[in-house]
Design a protein around this motif. Structure first.
Motif, PDB file in Angstrom:
ATOM      1  N   ALA A 133      -3.342  -4.085  -4.340  1.00  0.00           N
ATOM      2  CA  ALA A 133      -3.677  -5.490  -4.076  1.00  0.00           C
ATOM      3  C   ALA A 133      -2.659  -6.123  -3.144  1.00  0.00           C
ATOM      4  O   ALA A 133      -3.016  -6.888  -2.243  1.00  0.00           O
ATOM      5  N   VAL A 134      -1.378  -5.799  -3.330  1.00  0.00           N
ATOM      6  CA  VAL A 134      -0.342  -6.331  -2.445  1.00  0.00           C
ATOM      7  C   VAL A 134      -0.549  -5.800  -1.027  1.00  0.00           C
ATOM      8  O   VAL A 134      -0.518  -6.564  -0.051  1.00  0.00           O
ATOM      9  N   ASP A 135      -0.794  -4.502  -0.900  1.00  0.00           N
ATOM     10  CA  ASP A 135      -1.000  -3.919   0.432  1.00  0.00           C
ATOM     11  C   ASP A 135      -2.225  -4.533   1.113  1.00  0.00           C
ATOM     12  O   ASP A 135      -2.172  -4.891   2.295  1.00  0.00           O
ATOM     13  N   PHE A 136      -3.314  -4.651   0.376  1.00  0.00           N
ATOM     14  CA  PHE A 136      -4.552  -5.204   0.926  1.00  0.00           C
ATOM     15  C   PHE A 136      -4.348  -6.653   1.358  1.00  0.00           C
ATOM     16  O   PHE A 136      -4.726  -7.052   2.459  1.00  0.00           O
ATOM     17  N   THR A 137      -3.726  -7.445   0.502  1.00  0.00           N
ATOM     18  CA  THR A 137      -3.509  -8.863   0.800  1.00  0.00           C
ATOM     19  C   THR A 137      -2.539  -9.024   1.958  1.00  0.00           C
ATOM     20  O   THR A 137      -2.734  -9.889   2.827  1.00  0.00           O
ATOM     21  N   HIS A 138      -1.501  -8.203   2.017  1.00  0.00           N
ATOM     22  CA  HIS A 138      -0.561  -8.257   3.120  1.00  0.00           C
ATOM     23  C   HIS A 138      -1.286  -7.965   4.442  1.00  0.00           C
ATOM     24  O   HIS A 138      -1.074  -8.672   5.443  1.00  0.00           O
TER      25      HIS A 138
END
Length: 195
Positions: A133-138
């Motif tokens: 989720a962090v990678d996708f949102t970033h």
């Protein structure tokens, strides 16, 4: 050779698992309850997910899949680049949308989060989901022209999650745009690189 998995049926079972978790919590969670919630024949869930842990992990993974679909759809409607005010607006909209329209989805993930404290395999699934989720949102932030670092995205997700928990577990239907906007503004104000 085994036949290929029926992905539509797996998704239907994962969606059924989310409905059971939201309605009954872990105490009402079983393969049979998931079959009923998914409107599939008895025994279907156990054919796809041999254990309760596997079924819980599938439910958790489905939440991430649905979240990413929602974010990608929202991203498709936005002409970047956006600025700090645009980010506040997006976060406010997402908070309100998630708390109102996807309340059951998030009630289910909170059940899973608490259960993961006692189930290391489920905790590993949730940890992997958080990283994804962090990678996708970033990546979404970068595509929108925001200079948000991966660390700041992780912080925003943590703050967003806490705000969403409060909204979802409060009185159903009590969420409004003003409350969501105030929370989003406070979250973004706390991130130095966005100030």
């Amino acid at each position: 050779m085994a036949p290929p998995p029926n992905l539509a049926r797996r998704r239907a079972l994962a969606d059924g698992a989310l409905r059971v978790l939201a309605a009954s919590g872990l105490h009402g969670f079983s393969h049979r309850a998931v079959d009923a919630a998914a409107e599939l024949p008895a025994g279907t869930a156990s054919n796809y997910f041999a254990s309760r842990d596997a079924l819980l992990s599938a439910a958790a993974e489905r939440v991430l899949e649905l979240h990413e679909e929602d974010m990608a759809a929202a991203h498709g409607l936005i002409a970047g680049p956006i600025d700090r005010e645009g980010l506040i607006g997006l976060m406010a909209m997402s908070l309100e949308f998630s708390a109102k329209l996807h309340r059951d989805r998030y009630l289910a993930i909170y059940e899973l989060t608490l259960e993961a404290v006692r189930r290391p395999p489920l905790q590993r699934t949730l940890d992997t989901m958080r990283d994804a989720a962090v990678d996708f949102t970033h990546a979404q932030h970068q595509a929108l022209g925001l200079g948000t670092s991966r660390e700041d995205v992780a912080t925003l997700i943590t703050l967003f999650g806490g705000a969403l928990f409060t909204l979802v577990t409060g009185q159903a239907g009590a969420v409004d745009a003003a409350t969501a906007g105030a929370l989003a503004r406070t979250m973004v104000a706390g991130i130095g690189s966005l100030g």
